[in-house]
Design a protein around this motif. Structure first.
Motif, PDB file in Angstrom:
ATOM      1  N   HIS A   1       0.813  -1.210   0.000  1.00  0.00           N
ATOM      2  CA  HIS A   1       0.000   0.000   0.000  1.00  0.00           C
ATOM      3  C   HIS A   1       0.849   1.264   0.000  1.00  0.00           C
ATOM      4  N   ARG A   2       2.112   1.127  -0.327  1.00  0.00           N
ATOM      5  CA  ARG A   2       2.997   2.285  -0.462  1.00  0.00           C
ATOM      6  C   ARG A   2       2.883   2.836  -1.882  1.00  0.00           C
ATOM      7  N   LEU A   3       2.864   4.176  -2.005  1.00  0.00           N
ATOM      8  CA  LEU A   3       2.884   4.841  -3.308  1.00  0.00           C
ATOM      9  C   LEU A   3       4.258   5.483  -3.491  1.00  0.00           C
ATOM     10  N   GLY A   4       4.961   5.096  -4.518  1.00  0.00           N
ATOM     11  CA  GLY A   4       6.292   5.626  -4.743  1.00  0.00           C
ATOM     12  C   GLY A   4       7.332   4.890  -3.921  1.00  0.00           C
ATOM     13  N   GLU A   5       8.557   5.323  -4.069  1.00  0.00           N
ATOM     14  CA  GLU A   5       9.660   4.681  -3.357  1.00  0.00           C
ATOM     15  C   GLU A   5       9.728   5.133  -1.903  1.00  0.00           C
ATOM     16  N   VAL A   6      10.359   4.316  -1.071  1.00  0.00           N
ATOM     17  CA  VAL A   6      10.629   4.708   0.311  1.00  0.00           C
ATOM     18  C   VAL A   6      11.511   5.954   0.297  1.00  0.00           C
ATOM     19  N   GLY A   7      11.108   6.972   1.024  1.00  0.00           N
ATOM     20  CA  GLY A   7      11.857   8.222   1.066  1.00  0.00           C
ATOM     21  C   GLY A   7      11.478   9.212  -0.015  1.00  0.00           C
ATOM     22  N   ALA A   8      10.595   8.824  -0.929  1.00  0.00           N
ATOM     23  CA  ALA A   8      10.199   9.715  -2.032  1.00  0.00           C
ATOM     24  C   ALA A   8       8.805  10.291  -1.804  1.00  0.00           C
ATOM     25  N   GLY A   9       8.353  10.328  -0.560  1.00  0.00           N
ATOM     26  CA  GLY A   9       7.002  10.792  -0.268  1.00  0.00           C
ATOM     27  C   GLY A   9       6.751  12.239  -0.625  1.00  0.00           C
ATOM     28  N   TRP A  10       7.797  13.071  -0.558  1.00  0.00           N
ATOM     29  CA  TRP A  10       7.603  14.482  -0.893  1.00  0.00           C
ATOM     30  C   TRP A  10       7.266  14.632  -2.377  1.00  0.00           C
ATOM     31  N   GLN A  11       7.926  13.898  -3.237  1.00  0.00           N
ATOM     32  CA  GLN A  11       7.631  13.987  -4.663  1.00  0.00           C
ATOM     33  C   GLN A  11       6.212  13.509  -4.950  1.00  0.00           C
ATOM     34  N   VAL A  12       5.785  12.446  -4.278  1.00  0.00           N
ATOM     35  CA  VAL A  12       4.421  11.951  -4.469  1.00  0.00           C
ATOM     36  C   VAL A  12       3.416  12.974  -3.947  1.00  0.00           C
ATOM     37  N   ALA A  13       3.709  13.535  -2.767  1.00  0.00           N
ATOM     38  CA  ALA A  13       2.796  14.509  -2.162  1.00  0.00           C
ATOM     39  C   ALA A  13       2.635  15.745  -3.035  1.00  0.00           C
ATOM     40  N   ARG A  14       3.681  16.157  -3.722  1.00  0.00           N
ATOM     41  CA  ARG A  14       3.571  17.330  -4.596  1.00  0.00           C
ATOM     42  C   ARG A  14       2.557  17.083  -5.713  1.00  0.00           C
ATOM     43  N   THR A  15       2.511  15.876  -6.230  1.00  0.00           N
ATOM     44  CA  THR A  15       1.498  15.547  -7.230  1.00  0.00           C
ATOM     45  C   THR A  15       0.102  15.734  -6.656  1.00  0.00           C
ATOM     46  N   THR A  16      -0.099  15.237  -5.428  1.00  0.00           N
ATOM     47  CA  THR A  16      -1.397  15.392  -4.773  1.00  0.00           C
ATOM     48  C   THR A  16      -1.730  16.857  -4.569  1.00  0.00           C
ATOM     49  N   LEU A  17      -0.782  17.632  -4.062  1.00  0.00           N
ATOM     50  CA  LEU A  17      -1.045  19.028  -3.726  1.00  0.00           C
ATOM     51  C   LEU A  17      -1.349  19.861  -4.963  1.00  0.00           C
ATOM     52  N   MET A  18      -0.638  19.622  -6.051  1.00  0.00           N
ATOM     53  CA  MET A  18      -0.921  20.381  -7.269  1.00  0.00           C
ATOM     54  C   MET A  18      -2.311  20.061  -7.797  1.00  0.00           C
TER      55      MET A  18
END
Length: 404
Positions: A222-239
């Motif tokens: 249930h992880r989206l993206g790589e471990v430690g890459a949560g900021w890059q994934v979150a930016r997609t959500t925020l935009m």
């Protein structure tokens, strides 16, 4: 041939999509079909998000053709998926899952998300990490079996009291700078260890929540993206979130400006020259904002959302608050009273179906939710206008060493 057994449809034009919708409606009469079964069949036919891949609610068609499909279904009196109720899932979770989820997650989550069978919420903000999301402290630790154990608190969570699923950002490595040690998950909100508590607002409602996570277990699948890459994934959500808030399609005099102009026309005895001038200026701003939103949606049709969405969300908050304040002045002290001030747990925020006093109070949250106006101004300055960035002294410091 039915639309449900067709394959990818790259290159479909508007007329081709109208034909597909007509074929679908011939097999699924909106007047006699069960609503949920109709929506499920529409998703399976690729007529939910036409720009999504085949098999995931789409037809690999151009994004701008979605309006053609929606118009055909609306003209036929077909049921929709109540998009306001599931806006977080549609506008934020779905594009993030599509971009970063495994094939198994996409197939499991996207269909019930689009049909409205499963409501989503967003577990981002924390008491100590609101505007500075990267400072979050909710901790996820991987155990020997490969699962993640999560502990922490989230706040200002819309729809948490009705949600089945959440998009969740956590801290997985405190020994690296804050933007590097985050990991993104999808969370089952019904599992043990998830506690949702209401937050009562100035409107009298408890639309938002705080969520406490205590030894909550999440499978690594249930992880989206790589471990430690949560900021890059979150930016997609925020935009996508800022576009969803600020870039919704509206007719002329739709939304808040429509309510204020309705009051103006129905109550001529309340008018003054000064209020008339203010209303004219705000009407023009609202119309410019509406047309800019249309252009932004056209840009989205050919790519991913960018920082321009921050400008739309910023404008939405400012214009909505100014219109609510104008209506309050127009109606005078009578506007401060509204009939349904009560402790409620609403599923939806209703900006236009309620009374002026409610709209005025609720609009105060517009400049906070979805990114504060101050943060959005920084984004616009740096990423749209190309101005020098503000000095930042914490980007190279390990998260654990930051003052809190």
């Amino acid at each position: 041939m039915t639309t449900t057994d067709s394959g990818p449809a790259t290159g479909l034009d508007a007329e081709g999509l109208r034909t597909r919708v007509a074929e679908f409606l011939a097999d699924h009469d909106p007047a006699t079909s069960d609503r949920l079964e109709f929506l499920r069949a529409r998703f399976d036919a690729g007529l939910a998000w036409v720009h999504f891949p085949a098999g995931l609610g789409g037809l690999d068609a151009a994004r701008e053709l979605q309006s053609v499909v929606d118009a055909e279904f609306a003209a036929a009196g077909a049921p929709d998926n109540n998009p306001r109720r599931i806006g977080i899932g549609l506008g934020m979770a779905a594009p993030t899952i599509l971009a970063f989820g495994s094939e198994e997650l996409k197939k499991r989550l996207l269909r019930p998300l689009w049909t409205g069978e499963e409501v989503w919420c967003q577990l981002f903000s924390e008491p100590g990490a609101g505007s500075d999301l990267a400072a979050l402290a909710t901790r996820a630790v991987r155990d020997a079996g490969g699962e993640w154990v999560v502990n922490g608190q989230k706040v200002w969570t819309s729809s948490a009291h009705t949600a089945q699923w959440a998009i969740l950002v956590t801290r997985t490595d405190p020994d690296v700078p804050k933007h590097q040690g985050m990991t993104y998950f999808v969370l089952d909100m019904t599992q043990p260890g998830v506690e949702v508590r209401p937050l009562r607002q100035i409107t009298g409602e408890a639309e938002f929540n705080e969520v406490f996570l205590t030894d909550v277990r999440i499978p690594d699948a249930h992880r989206l993206g790589e471990v430690g890459a949560g900021w890059q994934v979150a930016r997609t959500t925020l935009m996508n979130e800022r576009v969803a808030i600020g870039g919704n399609a509206q007719p002329r005099e739709g939304g808040m400006v429509g309510k204020v102009t309705q009051t103006w026309r129905e109550r001529p005895e309340l008018r003054t020259p000064e209020l008339h001038d203010r209303l004219l200026r705000l009407w023009v701003e609202a119309e410019a904002f509406r047309l800019a939103g249309s252009r932004l949606r056209q840009q989205l049709a050919v790519g991913q959302p960018g920082p321009e969405g921050s400008g739309m969300k910023l404008a939405f908050a400012r214009v909505a608050q100014a219109l609510a304040a104008l209506e309050l002045e127009l109606l005078g002290e009578a506007a401060l009273r509204y009939d349904d001030w009560t402790m409620r747990r609403p599923e939806l925020v209703d900006f236009t179906g309620r009374q002026a006093g409610y709209r005025y109070l609720r609009s105060k949250g517009n400049s906070i939710e979805g990114g504060t106006s101050e943060v959005l101004r920084n984004i616009i300055a740096e990423r749209v206008l190309g101005l020098p960035a503000e000095p930042r002294t914490d980007t190279a410091v390990a998260w654990k060493d930051l003052p809190r």
